[in-house]
Design a protein around this motif. Structure first.
Motif, PDB file in Angstrom:
ATOM      1  N   PRO A  13     104.266  18.119  13.261  1.00 39.99           N
ATOM      2  CA  PRO A  13     104.824  19.074  12.436  1.00 39.99           C
ATOM      3  C   PRO A  13     103.527  19.755  11.520  1.00 39.99           C
ATOM      4  O   PRO A  13     103.620  20.878  11.034  1.00 39.99           O
ATOM      5  CB  PRO A  13     105.450  18.310  11.274  1.00 39.99           C
ATOM      6  CG  PRO A  13     105.941  17.085  12.041  1.00 39.99           C
ATOM      7  CD  PRO A  13     104.812  16.961  13.080  1.00 39.99           C
ATOM      8  N   PHE A  14     102.332  19.278  11.824  1.00 38.04           N
ATOM      9  CA  PHE A  14     101.340  19.837  11.070  1.00 38.04           C
ATOM     10  C   PHE A  14     100.310  20.790  12.311  1.00 38.04           C
ATOM     11  O   PHE A  14      99.478  21.352  11.779  1.00 38.04           O
ATOM     12  CB  PHE A  14     100.243  18.752  10.514  1.00 38.04           C
ATOM     13  CG  PHE A  14     101.196  18.037   9.602  1.00 38.04           C
ATOM     14  CD1 PHE A  14     101.479  18.552   8.390  1.00 38.04           C
ATOM     15  CD2 PHE A  14     101.729  16.709   9.842  1.00 38.04           C
ATOM     16  CE1 PHE A  14     102.233  17.763   7.400  1.00 38.04           C
ATOM     17  CE2 PHE A  14     102.132  15.916   9.033  1.00 38.04           C
ATOM     18  CZ  PHE A  14     102.666  16.396   7.586  1.00 38.04           C
ATOM     19  N   ILE A  15     100.762  20.918  13.446  1.00 43.28           N
ATOM     20  CA  ILE A  15     100.084  21.961  14.379  1.00 43.28           C
ATOM     21  C   ILE A  15     100.090  23.030  13.863  1.00 43.28           C
ATOM     22  O   ILE A  15     101.262  23.609  13.948  1.00 43.28           O
ATOM     23  CB  ILE A  15     100.279  21.484  15.849  1.00 43.28           C
ATOM     24  CG1 ILE A  15     100.520  20.007  16.257  1.00 43.28           C
ATOM     25  CG2 ILE A  15      99.708  22.407  16.808  1.00 43.28           C
ATOM     26  CD1 ILE A  15      98.783  19.552  15.865  1.00 43.28           C
ATOM     27  N   GLU A  16      99.169  23.889  13.837  1.00 41.25           N
ATOM     28  CA  GLU A  16      99.305  25.317  13.157  1.00 41.25           C
ATOM     29  C   GLU A  16      99.700  26.370  14.488  1.00 41.25           C
ATOM     30  O   GLU A  16      99.343  25.945  15.803  1.00 41.25           O
ATOM     31  CB  GLU A  16      97.975  25.916  12.723  1.00 41.25           C
ATOM     32  CG  GLU A  16      97.809  25.211  11.500  1.00 41.25           C
ATOM     33  CD  GLU A  16      96.420  25.392  11.054  1.00 41.25           C
ATOM     34  OE1 GLU A  16      95.803  26.541  11.367  1.00 41.25           O
ATOM     35  OE2 GLU A  16      95.986  24.975  10.077  1.00 41.25           O
TER      36      GLU A  16
ATOM     37  N   VAL B 295     102.581  26.353  19.044  1.00 37.28           N
ATOM     38  CA  VAL B 295     101.726  25.644  20.206  1.00 37.28           C
ATOM     39  C   VAL B 295     102.299  24.427  20.602  1.00 37.28           C
ATOM     40  O   VAL B 295     102.882  23.774  19.787  1.00 37.28           O
ATOM     41  CB  VAL B 295     100.449  25.430  19.596  1.00 37.28           C
ATOM     42  CG1 VAL B 295      99.555  24.851  20.503  1.00 37.28           C
ATOM     43  CG2 VAL B 295      99.811  26.715  18.882  1.00 37.28           C
ATOM     44  N   ASP B 296     102.572  24.300  21.973  1.00 33.62           N
ATOM     45  CA  ASP B 296     103.045  23.130  22.676  1.00 33.62           C
ATOM     46  C   ASP B 296     102.152  22.199  22.338  1.00 33.62           C
ATOM     47  O   ASP B 296     101.062  22.165  22.170  1.00 33.62           O
ATOM     48  CB  ASP B 296     103.247  23.415  23.923  1.00 33.62           C
ATOM     49  CG  ASP B 296     103.728  22.263  24.777  1.00 33.62           C
ATOM     50  OD1 ASP B 296     104.739  22.006  24.757  1.00 33.62           O
ATOM     51  OD2 ASP B 296     102.783  21.706  25.364  1.00 33.62           O
ATOM     52  N   PHE B 297     103.006  20.964  21.666  1.00 33.13           N
ATOM     53  CA  PHE B 297     102.121  19.823  21.353  1.00 33.13           C
ATOM     54  C   PHE B 297     101.408  19.275  22.285  1.00 33.13           C
ATOM     55  O   PHE B 297     100.194  18.918  22.220  1.00 33.13           O
ATOM     56  CB  PHE B 297     103.108  18.662  20.667  1.00 33.13           C
ATOM     57  CG  PHE B 297     102.455  17.604  19.998  1.00 33.13           C
ATOM     58  CD1 PHE B 297     101.774  17.515  18.944  1.00 33.13           C
ATOM     59  CD2 PHE B 297     102.374  16.371  20.726  1.00 33.13           C
ATOM     60  CE1 PHE B 297     101.140  16.557  18.478  1.00 33.13           C
ATOM     61  CE2 PHE B 297     101.758  15.283  20.399  1.00 33.13           C
ATOM     62  CZ  PHE B 297     100.959  15.361  19.250  1.00 33.13           C
ATOM     63  N   GLU B 298     101.724  19.100  23.620  1.00 29.69           N
ATOM     64  CA  GLU B 298     101.034  18.462  24.668  1.00 29.69           C
ATOM     65  C   GLU B 298      99.840  19.438  25.221  1.00 29.69           C
ATOM     66  O   GLU B 298      98.896  18.945  25.394  1.00 29.69           O
ATOM     67  CB  GLU B 298     101.852  18.286  25.827  1.00 29.69           C
ATOM     68  CG  GLU B 298     101.178  17.675  26.924  1.00 29.69           C
ATOM     69  CD  GLU B 298     100.577  16.314  26.729  1.00 29.69           C
ATOM     70  OE1 GLU B 298      99.315  16.238  27.197  1.00 29.69           O
ATOM     71  OE2 GLU B 298     100.878  15.480  26.047  1.00 29.69           O
ATOM     72  N   GLU B 299     100.072  20.677  25.011  1.00 33.42           N
ATOM     73  CA  GLU B 299      98.949  21.759  25.178  1.00 33.42           C
ATOM     74  C   GLU B 299      97.776  21.265  24.177  1.00 33.42           C
ATOM     75  O   GLU B 299      96.818  21.567  24.341  1.00 33.42           O
ATOM     76  CB  GLU B 299      99.453  23.241  25.228  1.00 33.42           C
ATOM     77  CG  GLU B 299     100.087  23.214  26.513  1.00 33.42           C
ATOM     78  CD  GLU B 299     100.596  24.781  26.570  1.00 33.42           C
ATOM     79  OE1 GLU B 299     100.041  25.740  25.877  1.00 33.42           O
ATOM     80  OE2 GLU B 299     101.485  25.182  27.224  1.00 33.42           O
TER      81      GLU B 299
END
Length: 94
Positions: A18-21, A29-33
Motif C-alpha cells: 500500500p505504500f509503494i508510490e 507500480v507493480d509490486f513484484e517489479e
C-alpha cells in the motif's frame, strides 16, 4: 542486503504494497517489479526498504548522510550506514 530487504517485502506484501508510490506518469507500480528493482539495481533505498531490512535482520539502523538529518529505524541491535556524496563544488576530495 538488497535481496534480504526485497525478500522480506515479498513475504510481508500486505505491510508494504500500500505504500509503494506511483511512477513519474502517475501509474501504479507493480509490486513484484518494485521488489525486483530493490534487489537488482542501485536505486535509492528509502524508509520502506530500511524498515524491511531492519526487521528482517532484527537490527537498529542509523543512516548518516552529508547535509541530511540522521535517519533511524529502531530494533534491538544497531547497524550504522554512512552515505557520502562527492561535493566537488565545496572543495572536498572524493
Amino acid at each position: 542486503m538488497r535481496a534480504i530487504a526485497a525478500n522480506y517485502m515479498r513475504e510481508h506484501r500486505d505491510d508494504f504494497a500500500p505504500f509503494i508510490e506511483e511512477d513519474e506518469q502517475g501509474q501504479a507500480v507493480d509490486f513484484e517489479e518494485y521488489c525486483h528493482e530493490v534487489e537488482s539495481t542501485a536505486a535509492w533505498g528509502g524508509q520502506l526498504e530500511l524498515g524491511a531490512l531492519a526487521t528482517a535482520l532484527q537490527k537498529h539502523i542509523k543512516v548518516y548522510a552529508v547535509g541530511m538529518p540522521v535517519v533511524e529505524v529502531l530494533t534491538k541491535n544497531l547497524v550504522v550506514v554512512s552515505r557520502f556524496r562527492c561535493l566537488a563544488l565545496c572543495g572536498l576530495i572524493c
